[in-house]
Design an enzyme around this catalytic site. Structure first.
Site, short mmCIF file in Angstrom:
data_model
loop_
_atom_site.label_atom_id
_atom_site.label_comp_id
_atom_site.label_asym_id
_atom_site.label_seq_id
_atom_site.Cartn_x
_atom_site.Cartn_y
_atom_site.Cartn_z
N ASP A 72 40.38 -30.01 100.71
CA ASP A 72 41.31 -31.06 100.29
C ASP A 72 42.75 -30.56 100.34
O ASP A 72 42.99 -29.36 100.46
CB ASP A 72 40.96 -31.61 98.90
CG ASP A 72 40.67 -30.52 97.90
OD1 ASP A 72 41.40 -29.51 97.91
OD2 ASP A 72 39.71 -30.66 97.13
N ASP A 74 46.66 -30.67 98.74
CA ASP A 74 47.61 -30.98 97.68
C ASP A 74 49.01 -30.93 98.27
O ASP A 74 49.29 -30.11 99.15
CB ASP A 74 47.50 -29.96 96.54
CG ASP A 74 46.13 -29.99 95.88
OD1 ASP A 74 45.50 -31.07 95.90
OD2 ASP A 74 45.69 -28.95 95.37
N ASP A 148 48.75 -19.54 90.08
CA ASP A 148 47.96 -18.41 89.60
C ASP A 148 48.04 -17.16 90.48
O ASP A 148 48.41 -16.08 90.01
CB ASP A 148 46.50 -18.82 89.33
CG ASP A 148 45.90 -19.66 90.46
OD1 ASP A 148 46.55 -19.81 91.51
OD2 ASP A 148 44.77 -20.16 90.29
#
Ligand code: ATP
Ligand code: MG
Length: 453
Positions: A72, A74, A148
């Site tokens: 997917d 983003d 992260d």
């Protein structure tokens, strides 16, 4: 010396440089544009034409750099959620705390996030240092520093085909290193879910965990207990559905994260009898995911907890309960404990119960019973589960083979199977039933007495 120390504490090698990304052109990053989704390009293009900045970000860029087709996409932008929404026909603002926009193209969803800002230091935290809210917008370099891992903090602009790299992610991609951004201890404290994410990415990508990133994991593991169960569940599900669940669980064990991290994992990884079953179940799930086939979370969790159910089921029967009610009692026990700790959604719990409840019914191969099973809504899941039980050696493989044949057979074929097989079974089941019936009241009463203090 002191300067170096301060820089280390801040986790920034060079602040000025961190605000200025390295810019990589197509020849340097080598991204194959064909791996990009046309919908992601439409979104960045529309935003850019309206005067905003817009980039593909995070896991998608990482995968593109690894030559893998992202599952997917983003998009990160400096447009606010309202501004994003206005630009697309089918766009929905999701989330209360930090709003994101889902831009829909048929089934495909592109998640658009506004750059996050404000350092974690100024955000409200719980008593363990976990950040409770971080819903301010910011600059792109601030957005990058809040991500992260270095490999998850790169931005790709499909228009000029440049990658912006704020934290030396490209070098870590090349050396296959998983490195947290900033001071590892502080980042785990802010959001202990990152402990699980380390394991997931290391296992999934086959990357080495940088020693400084790895070092605090063991000590900090208990922090995960303060995270809301629903978030842990989401991250656990990502781990289990990563297509590398088996590797992830092995890695969790290696990092000492399975102890006290999640009650579920304690159970799963430490029951010798269940290990073969769980290993087979996860290997099957991994394979399905890699082949692009759907996997149901209910089936997955039903497998992970089966041997716990089995143990209790046996105990209830030994206490004189009938097999079917005993199984329901066992399922209740297991689901009650796990729902509390893991926030299993109701739909998943229902699926699990259905799959478990079908199991004894597969063993009744007489009369109309097998035909009724054929009409069961979850026959396929129940049957796959039955095959796992056979493969793990829990029950006779013959039962699975019989069902495979019965499901494939035509009318007369089924009659023949029914006439052939259940003979021995009917024989073996009849005395079992009689025995239970005979002893019904006594052991049940005894169990009841035993359990009342
Ligand atoms: P996958 O391909 O498995 O979905 P991903 O990198 O896209 O991997 P997501 O969980 O979808 O992982 O998160 C998207 C991005 O959001 C990450 O790449 C990362 O930049 C950022 N992110 C997600 N969770 C966190 C977190 N707990 N702390 C910091 N950044 C995060
Ligand atoms: Mg993702």
């Amino acid at each position: 010396m002191i300067k170096k120390f301060i820089k280390r504490i801040l986790g920034v090698k060079n602040k000025a440089a961190a605000n200025q990304p390295a810019v990589l052109g197509p020849n340097e990053h080598g991204i194959n544009p064909q791996l990009l989704s046309s919908n992601a390009i439409r979104v960045t293009q529309t935003l850019q034409e309206a005067g905003f900045k817009a980039f593909v970000v995070g896991g998608a860029v990482r995968d593109l750099l690894l030559g893998v087709k992202p599952k997917d996409f983003d998009v990160a932008t400096n447009a606010t959620p309202e501004q994003v929404k206005r630009l697309f026909r089918r766009a929905f603002i999701i989330g209360k705390r930090f709003q994101i926009v889902h831009v829909m193209f048929g089934q495909d969803i592109i998640e658009v996030t506004t750059f996050r800002g404000a350092s974690a230091e100024s955000s409200p935290k719980d008593e363990h240092g976990r950040v409770l809210r971080d819903n301010t917008f910011g600059e792109q370099h601030e957005d990058a520093v809040r991500r992260d891992f270095t490999i998850n903090a790169m931005y790709y602009d499909p228009a000029n085909r440049q990658v912006l790299d704020y934290h030396n992610g490209i070098a870590d991609i090349r050396s296959k290193t998983l490195r947290i951004i900033g001071v590892p201890e502080a980042r785990y404290r802010e959001d202990p879910v990152r402990l699980l994410r380390v394991v997931r990415f290391a296992a999934k990508l086959g990357f080495e965990i940088d020693p400084e990133t790895r070092e605090p994991i063991k000590v900090m593991a208990p922090l995960i207990n303060n995270v809301p169960a629903a978030r842990v569940f989401d991250e656990m599900l990502k781990l289990l559905m990563s297509g590398h669940a088996l590797a992830c669980l092995q890695q969790l064990r290696k990092e000492g994260l399975h102890h006290g991290l999640l009650p579920l994992l304690d159970v799963v990884l430490e029951q010798p009898l269940g290990e073969k079953f769980v290993t087979l179940a996860l290997a099957g799930t991994d394979q399905r995911i890699r082949e692009g086939k759907p996997v149901s979370p209910g089936f997955l969790f039903a497998s992970l907890l089966w041997h716990q159910v089995l143990e209790k089921w046996t105990a209830y029967q030994a206490a004189g309960e009938y097999p079917i009610p005993a199984l329901h009692l066992a399922a209740d026990d297991v689901l009650n404990t796990q729902t509390e700790k893991l926030a299993l959604q109701r739909k998943i719990a229902t699926d699990m119960r259905d799959i478990w409840a079908m199991q004894p019914r597969f063993e009744r191969r007489v009369g109309k019973s097998p035909y009724k099973m054929l009409e069961h809504m979850r026959l396929r899941a129940g049957y796959d589960f039955l095959l796992l039980r056979c493969a793990s050696g829990e029950i006779d493989a013959e039962i699975g083979e019989w069902w495979t044949a019965f499901m494939a057979a035509d009318g007369p074929g089924r009659e023949e199977l029914l006439a052939r097989k259940p003979k021995t079974e009917g024989d073996s089941q009849a005395p079992k039933k009689r025995r239970r019936r005979g002893g019904r009241n006594k052991p049940k009463g005894a169990a009841a007495e035993g359990s009342t203090p």
